[in-house]
Every structure is written in structure tokens, then in C-alpha cells.
Design an enzyme around this catalytic site. Structure first.
Site, PDB file in Angstrom:
ATOM      1  N   HIS A  40       0.827  -1.204   0.000  1.00 11.61           N
ATOM      2  CA  HIS A  40       0.000   0.000   0.000  1.00 11.61           C
ATOM      3  C   HIS A  40       0.858   1.249   0.000  1.00 11.61           C
ATOM      4  CE1 HIS A  40       0.707   0.738   4.233  1.00 11.61           C
ATOM      5  NE2 HIS A  40       0.215  -0.443   4.574  1.00 11.61           N
ATOM      6  N   HIS A  43       3.880   1.628   2.392  1.00  8.54           N
ATOM      7  CA  HIS A  43       5.076   0.862   2.021  1.00  8.54           C
ATOM      8  C   HIS A  43       5.814   1.578   0.886  1.00  8.54           C
ATOM      9  CE1 HIS A  43       2.205  -2.608   3.177  1.00  8.54           C
ATOM     10  NE2 HIS A  43       2.882  -2.241   4.253  1.00  8.54           N
ATOM     11  N   CYS A 154      -1.599  -8.667  20.482  1.00  9.46           N
ATOM     12  CA  CYS A 154      -2.209  -8.127  19.257  1.00  9.46           C
ATOM     13  C   CYS A 154      -1.509  -8.749  18.066  1.00  9.46           C
ATOM     14  CB  CYS A 154      -2.082  -6.601  19.201  1.00  9.46           C
ATOM     15  SG  CYS A 154      -2.552  -5.986  17.562  1.00  9.46           S
ATOM     16  N   CYS A 157       0.147  -6.113  15.550  1.00  9.82           N
ATOM     17  CA  CYS A 157       1.488  -5.617  15.913  1.00  9.82           C
ATOM     18  C   CYS A 157       2.464  -6.766  16.100  1.00  9.82           C
ATOM     19  CB  CYS A 157       1.469  -4.841  17.213  1.00  9.82           C
ATOM     20  SG  CYS A 157       0.447  -3.383  17.217  1.00  9.82           S
ATOM     21  N   CYS A 172      -6.660  -2.899  20.095  1.00  8.45           N
ATOM     22  CA  CYS A 172      -5.334  -2.293  19.978  1.00  8.45           C
ATOM     23  C   CYS A 172      -5.452  -0.874  19.417  1.00  8.45           C
ATOM     24  CB  CYS A 172      -4.496  -3.162  19.032  1.00  8.45           C
ATOM     25  SG  CYS A 172      -2.929  -2.406  18.608  1.00  8.45           S
ATOM     26  N   HIS A 175      -4.375  -1.002  15.850  1.00  5.31           N
ATOM     27  CA  HIS A 175      -5.236  -1.824  14.999  1.00  5.31           C
ATOM     28  C   HIS A 175      -6.639  -1.873  15.601  1.00  5.31           C
ATOM     29  CE1 HIS A 175      -1.133  -3.239  14.123  1.00  5.31           C
ATOM     30  NE2 HIS A 175      -1.595  -3.293  12.888  1.00  5.31           N
ATOM     31  N   LYS A 325      -7.183   7.967   9.073  1.00  9.06           N
ATOM     32  CA  LYS A 325      -6.399   6.825   8.636  1.00  9.06           C
ATOM     33  C   LYS A 325      -7.087   6.224   7.411  1.00  9.06           C
ATOM     34  CE  LYS A 325      -4.123   2.870  10.545  1.00  9.06           C
ATOM     35  NZ  LYS A 325      -3.393   2.282  11.552  1.00  9.06           N
ATOM     36  N   LYS A 328     -10.701   1.074   3.819  1.00 14.01           N
ATOM     37  CA  LYS A 328     -11.613   0.761   2.714  1.00 14.01           C
ATOM     38  C   LYS A 328     -13.014   1.253   3.026  1.00 14.01           C
ATOM     39  CE  LYS A 328      -9.208  -2.923   0.400  1.00 14.01           C
ATOM     40  NZ  LYS A 328      -8.584  -4.082   0.989  1.00 14.01           N
TER      41      LYS A 328
HETATM   42  N1  MSP Z   1       7.358  -6.062   9.218  1.00 14.69           N
HETATM   43  C1  MSP Z   1       7.381  -4.928  10.076  1.00 14.69           C
HETATM   44  C2  MSP Z   1       8.694  -4.176   9.947  1.00 14.69           C
HETATM   45  C3  MSP Z   1       9.921  -4.992  10.218  1.00 14.69           C
HETATM   46  S1  MSP Z   1      11.365  -4.069   9.957  1.00 14.69           S
HETATM   47  C4  MSP Z   1      12.610  -4.999  10.589  1.00 14.69           C
HETATM   48  C5  MSP Z   1       6.246  -3.981   9.693  1.00 14.69           C
HETATM   49  N2  MSP Z   1       5.758  -4.106   8.472  1.00 14.69           N
HETATM   50  S2  MSP Z   1       4.561  -3.223   7.841  1.00 14.69           S
HETATM   51  O1  MSP Z   1       4.223  -3.893   6.611  1.00 14.69           O
HETATM   52  O2  MSP Z   1       3.518  -3.054   8.784  1.00 14.69           O
HETATM   53  O3  MSP Z   1       5.197  -1.847   7.455  1.00 14.69           O
HETATM   54  C6  MSP Z   1       5.337  -0.808   8.381  1.00 14.69           C
HETATM   55  C7  MSP Z   1       6.003   0.392   7.712  1.00 14.69           C
HETATM   56  O4  MSP Z   1       5.260   0.797   6.526  1.00 14.69           O
HETATM   57  C8  MSP Z   1       5.994   1.650   8.560  1.00 14.69           C
HETATM   58  O5  MSP Z   1       6.998   1.716   9.507  1.00 14.69           O
HETATM   59  C9  MSP Z   1       6.178   2.706   7.490  1.00 14.69           C
HETATM   60  O6  MSP Z   1       7.520   2.686   7.070  1.00 14.69           O
HETATM   61  C10 MSP Z   1       5.286   2.199   6.393  1.00 14.69           C
HETATM   62  N3  MSP Z   1       3.907   2.709   6.549  1.00 14.69           N
HETATM   63  C11 MSP Z   1       2.790   1.970   6.834  1.00 14.69           C
HETATM   64  N4  MSP Z   1       1.712   2.816   6.836  1.00 14.69           N
HETATM   65  C12 MSP Z   1       2.104   4.081   6.596  1.00 14.69           C
HETATM   66  C13 MSP Z   1       1.440   5.317   6.367  1.00 14.69           C
HETATM   67  N5  MSP Z   1       0.134   5.447   6.452  1.00 14.69           N
HETATM   68  N6  MSP Z   1       2.216   6.375   6.023  1.00 14.69           N
HETATM   69  C14 MSP Z   1       3.571   6.272   5.837  1.00 14.69           C
HETATM   70  N7  MSP Z   1       4.218   5.127   6.035  1.00 14.69           N
HETATM   71  C15 MSP Z   1       3.553   4.055   6.560  1.00 14.69           C
HETATM   72  O7  MSP Z   1       5.888  -3.148  10.503  1.00 14.69           O
END
Ligand code: MSP
Length: 560
Positions: A40, A43, A154, A157, A172, A175, A325, A328
Site C-alpha cells: 500500500h 510501504h 495483538c 502488531c 489495539c 489496529h 487513517k 476501505k
Molecule cells: N514487518 C514490520 C517491519 C519490520 S522491519 C525490521 C512492519 N511491516 S509493515 O508492513 O507493517 O510496514 C510498516 C512500515 O510501513 C511503517 O513503519 C512505514 O515505514 C510504512 N507505513 C505503513 N503505513 C504508513 C502510512 N500510512 N504512512 C507512511 N508510512 C507508513 O511493521
């Protein structure tokens, strides 16, 4: 500290523990992403910022290695795989490929894409765990203990939660759709408290360890209370998708321990070749994962006797339309694939770079992206380049203008060059911190703004001087050439400056101006071909033939 060659410093401080630091060598990591859902916008954001930072630093002459990838173990991936109807392997591979494709579509030049399911990674996770198992904590007691734990878990997380982290009815805070589940398990734990005092000292002494300052303060607050033992295992009976604990086959490794270690395994740790990269490592993260990176990870490293990361750079989040946030059900999700399809990867990269804020959340929506695309990219940048090139082709026999500059136009070109240089030098001062690259994540929007400002000045200049009117008088012929040359050469420097943000657009624009593309080179591709880039006025070849003039940003109307 002793100097050992032009770029190499041996530093024996606590931070680097004798690592060889090569001053121009850095390593940027992104979080690795859970594969339980499609990639998304969040990422895309962190990985694009990492790519911009990499290219930005390469322009300044640095050698930058970039890693990203997928986090494929743990409960939520296991549940998603089970629901998919595919075999776990097929599911994980398919999802991981989707992330890789997204980053490829976004033009991200990553040097290593990790999957935590790869054998080398898993072996090294076990290696570090064996080392930890044999370690005594600073208080003389074993570092790893086994005990019964009951608490609220959770699965979003992948962490046990305290009451303060949950709503009154047990959901959470991160979440809101997931109720934390009461879980009672016999598990292995890493005792973090014996390291807290050292970590506090470290964070206090190293002002740039966590950027920006607001998050360093948050981290110090987290570290102001005694730290609970960190659960590092999950019983196989509950979770099979994970790395088996080397000292107890009944358990797999807690997904966060496994995931964090990717930062080391990506650069071949513990092979000594990891050192020069590790000495300049910077973790880019969203603010949601500050605790895992700022508390768990440094303590694991201290316990395993590995130097701490040089920097953790944190950004805030993107919110959907209405400042909520993205979800959907609210209908405010921005799908990166749809945006790329309609506006192109460069437009998305530009929007993110220009509007992101590291300290406060920002809003994103397709409407905002369209507005930025039309006003800043199409009307200002694309239009100016196309207008000047078409004028030039029509008036100067299909060629660029001659390069002789009228003093007034020369002054203007110098001012444009200065702005481009500012975008690159604002924080490119010699660093106090052992030469670590001072160009920061937080300075990306400023770079975008400086360059946009330069484009705005050129638009104003051209409107004011009106070469289209001047040309009606034959006596003005050379002045007209001078105006057009100055602004096309200015645009050339701006396009070079924009390359980290929009590499594809920048190179297409440069090609129209008869310039060679800016490219990364090496194996891995960690440096800029030709080395540090200098912005030098007058590089546009006066009188050269103009090729095909393309529209960089076709106008996109509101889709009803
Ligand atoms: N798998 C763990 C991270 C392990 S790192 C050793 C994780 N993954 S995640 O898929 O949930 O990705 C989290 C990361 O995605 C956040 O820290 C951030 O970098 C990015 N983002 C997720 N949602 C976001 C927004 N809404 N806005 C900006 N970045 C965000 O946590």
C-alpha cells in the site's frame, strides 16, 4: 581515532566498536514489509524516500547501498497464507513478488531485496540467537530465560500489549479492528532491563542517533521506565511459520527478532565484509515502529556485541482524505498502483517527496495528487520546457539557441544555478559525526521546494521578458536567443537536480535537451556514473539540433 587512507577512519567509540568507517560509504535500509496484504501507499512511501535519499547522496559523491524486502514469518502472514488456499510457499512468493513489482514500477533502485524466508537469513538468525543464549547480561545473570507468560497479544502488531496500549474494551490502538487476545504461553525471553542504562546514555550522548529530535525524546520517554523482558519465541503448536530456535526445536523465533536481523544479513554479516557498510547504516522507519528499532534492536545488538546503527530516521504517516487513517470502509484509500497507472510513478514520487513531513502526519488523496500534477508538474515544469523547446525549434531552424548570454540573462542563470546548488548543499556541511552523510530524510521536501521555486522564477522571467514578442523585431534576435538559452540551461540544471525524485522524467527531459542521462553504476549500483555531480552553468550545447519534443506531463482532467 586514526586516519587510514583518504576516506577511512578507525573509530573505537562505543558506537562503532572499532569498525572501519569509510566516509563516503553508507547503507540505507527500509522496514521489510509484512506480506499478509498487497503493498500500500505507506510501504511505497518509505521505500521511495529511501531511493530518493540514495540518489540524492549519490549525486553528492557517496556510495550508497539500499536494502528493502519482505517480512514473511509470523502469525498474520501464516493466517493470510492459510486463508489464501495456496500452499504457504506459493502464497509468500506471490506476495513478495508483488512488493518487488511495486518497487520496480516506482523506479526504486534497491541493491538488495531480502525475503526473510531465504536460507542464509534464517541460518544467521539462528547464529545470533545461539550467541545470545550463551551470553550473560551485564548483571551477571543469563540473558535469555524461559518462563510462563500471560498477557494480551495483538496479532496486528505481533506484540504483547500493556493495558495502556489498548482501548477500554481491549482493542489495539494501532489496529482498532483487532481485539487483543488473552494468551498464556511458556516462552523464551530476553532480559532488556540490564541494558537500559547504557542505552539511555547512548541516546543522550548521540544527538543524531534518532532523527528528528522529537522521536529521540519519545525514545527517551520509553526508556525512562524499567523495560519488560522481551518475548523472543512462539511455541510451534501455535505458530509454525518462523525460524526454529536453535536451542529448542519446540519453538520458532518471534517475528520481530527475525525481521530486525535482516539489516545485518543483507550485508553478509558476520563476514567482515559487512563492516564498512554497517558503519554507515541508517534505518528509515515510520513512527509506528520506533520502539522495535529504538529499544529492542539496539539492545539485541549490544547483547550480541555488534555495533549500534549509526542513525534511525523516522517519518510520520500519510492520512487519507479528511485527515483520517486510510481505510476501505471510509473510501479514502490511495492505491499506489492506480496512481502510477494514471499519473505515472514520477508524479507519485514527486507528491510524496514534496508533501511528506517527518514530524506530523500529512494528507494524501487522488484529488490532491491530481492538483499537484496539473499545477506543479504539467503547468510549470512540463509546459515551460515544451514551450521553450518548441519556440526554439520553430525560430532557430530546429536547433537550440546559441549560447552567448546577455549580462542580464547571465545573472538570471546564475541565480537559478544558486537555487539548485542550495537544494543540494543546505545540509551538506562537513559532518561532525565521523563523516556520516548529513543529507537527511527530513530535507527532501526542502529540496523539492527549492527546485520548484527555481522553475517558478524561470516561468516569471520568460513571461516578463516575452521572447515571443521581442522576436518580432529583427534587431532583438540575439537577445531572444540569450533569453531562451539561459532558461533552457537553467531547466537542464533543475532537471539534473530533480533526478533523485523523478529519475525517469529527469532523464527524458535531459534527452530532449541533448544531454546524457544520469545513471547509477557499479555492481551493486551504488554510485553515480561519473562520480559527484557538479551543477555547472553553460553545459547546454548552443546550436545543437533538437530531436523529438515529447510532453512529459500530459494534462489529466478530472475523471467523472
Ligand atoms: N514487518 C514490520 C517491519 C519490520 S522491519 C525490521 C512492519 N511491516 S509493515 O508492513 O507493517 O510496514 C510498516 C512500515 O510501513 C511503517 O513503519 C512505514 O515505514 C510504512 N507505513 C505503513 N503505513 C504508513 C502510512 N500510512 N504512512 C507512511 N508510512 C507508513 O511493521
Amino acid at each position: 581515532m586514526g586516519i587510514d587512507g583518504p576516506w577511512v577512519i578507525i573509530d573505537d567509540s562505543f558506537r562503532t566498536r572499532g569498525l572501519r568507517i569509510e566516509m563516503n560509504r553508507t547503507y540505507i535500509t527500509t522496514p521489510i514489509y509484512y506480506v499478509n496484504a498487497a503493498p500500500h501507499l505507506g510501504h511505497a512511501h518509505t521505500t521511495v524516500m529511501a531511493d530518493i535519499l540514495k540518489r540524492y547522496r549519490c549525486m553528492l559523491g557517496y556510495d550508497v547501498f539500499l536494502s528493502t524486502g519482505t517480512d514473511e514469518h509470523g502469525q498474520k502472514n501464516q493466517e493470510a497464507a492459510a486463508k489464501s488456499g495456496l500452499s504457504t510457499d506459493e502464497y509468500l512468493t506471490g506476495q513478495s513478488d508483488a512488493f518487488r513489482r511495486a518497487f520496480d514500477l516506482l523506479g526504486v533502485d534497491y541493491d538488495f531485496f531480502v525475503r526473510t524466508t531465504r536460507p542464509f537469513h534464517k541460518t544467521q538468525v539462528q547464529f545470533i540467537e545461539s550467541r545470545l543464549k550463551e551470553t550473560m547480561a551485564p548483571d551477571g545473570e543469563p540473558l535469555i530465560i524461559q518462563k510462563l507468560y500471560s498477557g494480551l497479544y495483538c496479532s496486528g502488531c505481533e506484540q504483547f500489549k500493556r493495558d495502556a496500549d489498548l482501548t477500554d474494551d481491549g482493542f489495539c490502538l494501532e489496529h482498532p479492528n483487532l481485539r487483543a487476545e488473552q494468551t498464556e504461553e511458556n516462552n523464551y525471553f530476553l532480559r532488556m532491563e540490564p541494558y537500559r542504562a547504557d542505552l539511555v546514555t547512548y541516546v543522550e550522548k548521540n544527538a543524531d542517533f534518532v532523527q528528528p529530535e522529537q522521536y529521540r525524546q519519545e525514545l527517551l520517554v520509553m526508556l525512562s521506565q524499567p523495560l519488560e523482558d522481551l518475548c523472543i519465541s512462539r511455541p510451534k503448536a501455535r505458530l509454525s511459520l518462523g525460524v526454529e530456535l536453535p536451542f529448542d526445536p519446540e519453538f520458532v523465533t518471534y517475528v520481530w527478532i527475525d525481521a530486525l536481523v535482516n539489516y545485518l544479513t543483507n550485508v553478509n554479516w558476520p563476514d567482515p565484509s559487512y563492516e564498512t557498510r554497517w558503519a554507515g547504516v541508517e534505518h528509515l522507519i515510520g513512527k509506528d515502529i520506533l520502539k522495535t528499532h529504538g529499544v529492542f534492536w539496539p539492545i539485541i545488538l549490544m547483547a550480541a556485541n555488534v555495533p549500534l546503527p549509526r542513525r534511525i530516521s523516522v517519518h510520520a504517516h500519510w492520512l487519507g482524505a479528511g485527515g483520517q487513517k486510510m481505510s476501505k470502509s471510509l473510501g479514502n484509500v490511495v492505491d499506489p498502483f492506480e496512481v502510477i497507472e494514471t499519473y505515472g510513478a514520477s508524479a507519485l514520487r514527486w507528491f510524496l517527496a514534496r508533501n511528506m513531513r517527518v514530524t506530523s502526519d500529512s494528507q494524501i488523496s487522488v484529488d490532491l495528487i491530481r492538483a499537484t500534477y496539473n499545477t506543479e508538474l504539467a503547468n510549470q515544469l512540463g509546459n515551460l520546457l515544451q514551450r521553450l523547446l518548441k519556440f526554439s525549434a520553430a525560430r532557430f531552424d530546429g536547433c537550440l539557441p546559441a549560447s552567448d548570454l546577455d549580462p542580464k540573462d547571465n545573472e538570471h542563470l546564475k541565480a537559478i544555478r544558486q537555487l539548485v546548488c542550495n537544494a543540494y548543499s543546505a545540509n551538506n556541511l562537513p559532518s561532525e559525526a565521523n563523516g556520516f552523510e548529513p543529507v537527511e530524510l527530513a530535507s527532501i521536501p526542502k529540496m523539492a521546494e527549492d527546485l520548484l521555486h527555481a522553475i517558478g522564477l524561470m516561468n516569471e522571467y520568460v513571461t516578463r521578458e516575452a521572447p515571443w514578442t521581442l522576436i518580432k523585431e529583427p534587431a532583438n534576435a540575439s537577445r531572444v536567443q540569450s533569453i531562451v538559452y539561459a532558461n533552457l540551461d537553467g531547466l537542464r540544471m533543475v532537471l539534473e537536480g530533480l533526478w533523485p525524485i523523478m529519475p525517469d522524467i529527469a532523464n527524458r527531459g535531459l534527452a530532449m535537451l541533448g544531454q546524457a542521462p544520469l545513471e547509477l553504476t557499479g555492481s551493486p549500483r551504488t554510485t553515480l556514473a561519473g562520480g559527484r555531480h557538479e551543477f555547472i552553468a553553460g553545459r547546454l550545447v548552443g546550436g545543437a539540433r533538437i530531436g523529438v519534443i515529447e510532453t512529459l506531463f500530459p494534462r489529466i482532467e478530472t475523471i467523472a
